[in-house]
Design a protein around this motif. Structure first.
Motif: not given
Length: 444
Positions: A104, A108, A207, A211
Motif C-alpha cells: 500500500l 501510494e 488498500r 483492510a
C-alpha cells in the motif's frame, strides 16, 4: 464393598480361646435390644469426626476422578493445539498485513509520483503550446505563410496542420520542430495519465488487501485471546481434577489398608476360636469314646465307633438370600492402584429390608459397625466336616438376632442394607474356615 477409612473407635481386643460373645466388635454390643443401627452409626460418626454425607464406592469415586482428569488432559491438548494453530495463523496474518502495508505504501508513492508526472506533463504541454505559438508568430513576422499553423494552434490537430499546410521549405522546418515537440509532450502526457490510472487501481487494491489483513489480524487476535483463556481455564480445571484424583487415590489406598487391617484382626481372633472349638470338639469326642469304651466293657462287647459332633444338615450351608449373585469372591486387579485386591465374600443382590437368614444353625458371636463393612453380624457354626466355620453378614440395615443367641438354619437374623462402603442395597456374605476367609460358594 470397601472401607471408607473411617475406622470406628476400637476397644482393646485380645486373642481368646473361648466363644465369649462380642469380642470381635470394635464397639461392645451386648444389649438385649440394641439401638437402631442408624442412630448407633450416627453416634460412632460423632466419635470419629465429621464424615462424608453420602458414601459411594471408593473405586467408582477414584475411577470417576481419574476419568475426569484424563478427559481434562485430552481437552487441554486439543485446546493447546488449537491455540498454537491460531497463534500461527495470527503470525501469518501479521506478516501478510506487513506485506500489504508495504504494498500500500509503495502503491501510494507510485500514485503520488504519477500525479506529479501528470501535472508536470500538463505543464509541459502548456509550455510546448506556448513555444509553438511563439514560433508561428515569429514566422508570420517574417512574412511566412503560417496562417494554417496559427489556425491549427487554435484547435486543429498538429498532424492535420502539418499535412494540410503548404508552406515554404524554410518555414516548414520551424513548423515541424514545434509540432513534433508538441506531439511528443502530448504522448508523454497520455502515458503518464495511463500510469496514473494504473497507480490508482494498484493503490485501491492495496488498500483493500490491507483492510482484509487488518480485519483478519483483529479476528485472530480475539480468537487467540479466547483460546488462551480457555487453555488457562482447562489447565486450572486439570490441576483441580488431578488433586482430586490424587486425594481419591490416597483415600482408596487408605481404605484398602483399613480393610486389610480389619480382615487380619478378625482372622487372628477367629483362628484362635477355631483352635478352641476344634480342641473342645476333640475333648467331647474323647469323652464320648471313653463313655463308649466303658459301656462296651460293662456289656462285654467291642466298643463302637464314635462319630464327630452332630452337624446341621449335610455339612453344607444354605444361601442367606435366595437371589442372584452380583459380585463373586476372588482376586481383582485394581486398574489405578495396580495391586491385586481380594473381594473377600460373595455379594447377593437384594433390596434394602430383605430378610437375611442364617446359613446354618449356630450362635451369634458378634455384631458391630465398621466403616467398610457397615453393620456386621457373626454366626459361629462350630465344627463342620472337621473345620471351624463362621459366617459373616455385612452392610445390614438392622439386626434381628442378638449376640449370644442360638439361631437355627433359615432363621431371620437381619435385613439387607447399604451401610458402610456400599454402592447399593446388597448382602456381602463371608465364610471363615478355621479362621481364614474362603470362597463362600465352596460351602453353599
Amino acid at each position: 464393598m470397601r472401607s471408607q477409612g473411617r475406622q470406628t473407635v476400637v476397644a482393646a481386643c485380645c486373642l481368646v480361646l473361648s466363644l465369649s460373645a462380642g469380642v470381635l466388635a470394635a464397639v461392645p454390643s451386648a444389649q438385649a435390644d440394641p439401638p437402631d443401627p442408624a442412630q448407633k452409626k450416627k453416634e460412632l460418626d460423632t466419635q470419629i469426626g465429621k464424615s462424608k454425607a453420602e458414601l459411594a464406592e471408593a473405586a467408582d469415586q477414584l475411577g470417576s476422578a481419574v476419568a475426569a482428569y484424563t478427559d481434562a488432559d485430552a481437552k487441554l491438548k486439543v485446546v493447546e493445539v488449537r491455540y498454537a494453530a491460531a497463534q500461527g495463523r495470527l503470525a501469518a496474518a501479521k506478516a501478510a498485513d506487513a506485506v500489504a502495508a508495504g504494498k500500500l505504501a509503495a502503491a501510494e508513492r507510485s500514485l503520488r509520483d504519477a500525479v506529479s508526472e501528470v501535472e508536470a506533463g500538463q505543464q509541459q504541454i502548456v509550455e510546448k503550446r506556448a513555444a509553438a505559438g511563439r514560433a508561428v508568430r515569429s514566422a508570420y513576422q517574417q512574412q511566412n505563410s503560417l496562417v494554417g499553423l496559427s489556425i491549427a494552434l487554435q484547435g486543429a490537430a498538429p498532424s492535420d496542420v502539418a499535412t494540410g499546410l503548404q508552406v515554404q521549405r524554410n518555414v516548414f522546418g520551424i513548423q515541424s520542430n514545434a509540432i513534433t515537440n508538441l506531439n511528443n509532450a502530448q504522448a508523454q502526457l497520455a502515458s503518464k495519465q495511463a500510469k496514473l490510472t494504473a497507480a490508482e487501481q494498484s493503490a485501491a487494491a492495496a488498500r483493500a488487501e490491507a483492510a482484509r489483513t487488518v480485519k483478519q489480524v483483529t479476528e485472530l487476535t480475539k480468537q487467540v485471546a479466547a483460546d488462551k483463556a480457555e487453555a488457562q481455564a482447562v489447565t486450572t480445571q486439570k490441576q483441580i481434577l488431578y488433586k482430586r484424583a490424587e486425594r481419591e487415590k490416597i483415600s482408596e489406598q487408605t481404605e484398602y489398608n483399613s480393610l486389610l487391617a480389619e480382615r487380619n484382626r478378625v482372622e487372628q481372633i477367629l483362628i484362635a476360636r477355631a483352635r478352641a472349638e476344634k480342641a473342645a470338639a476333640a475333648r467331647r469326642k474323647a469323652a464320648r469314646e471313653k463313655a463308649e469304651r466303658d459301656k462296651a466293657r460293662r456289656e462285654g462287647r467291642p466298643p463302637r465307633p464314635v462319630p464327630n459332633d452332630p452337624g446341621d444338615g449335610d455339612g453344607r450351608l444354605s444361601k442367606p438370600i435366595d437371589t442372584y449373585i452380583t459380585s463373586p469372591f476372588g482376586m481383582r486387579f485394581h486398574p489405578i492402584l495396580h495391586v491385586w485386591k481380594l473381594h473377600d465374600g460373595t455379594d447377593f443382590g437384594a433390596g434394602c429390608g430383605t430378610p437375611i437368614r442364617a446359613a446354618a444353625s449356630g450362635r451369634v458371636t458378634d455384631k458391630y459397625y465398621n466403616g467398610g463393612y457397615g453393620n456386621r453380624l457373626f454366626v459361629s457354626h462350630g465344627v463342620i466336616d472337621g473345620s471351624s466355620i463362621t459366617t459373616v453378614y455385612n452392610h445390614l440395615s438392622r439386626y434381628k438376632a442378638r449376640v449370644g443367641e442360638h439361631v437355627t438354619r433359615g432363621e431371620i437374623i437381619g435385613y439387607v442394607g447399604t451401610t458402610g462402603y456400599s454402592t447399593g442395597c446388597h448382602l456381602h456374605f463371608m465364610v471363615y474356615q478355621d479362621g481364614h476367609v474362603v470362597n463362600p460358594m465352596k460351602w453353599l
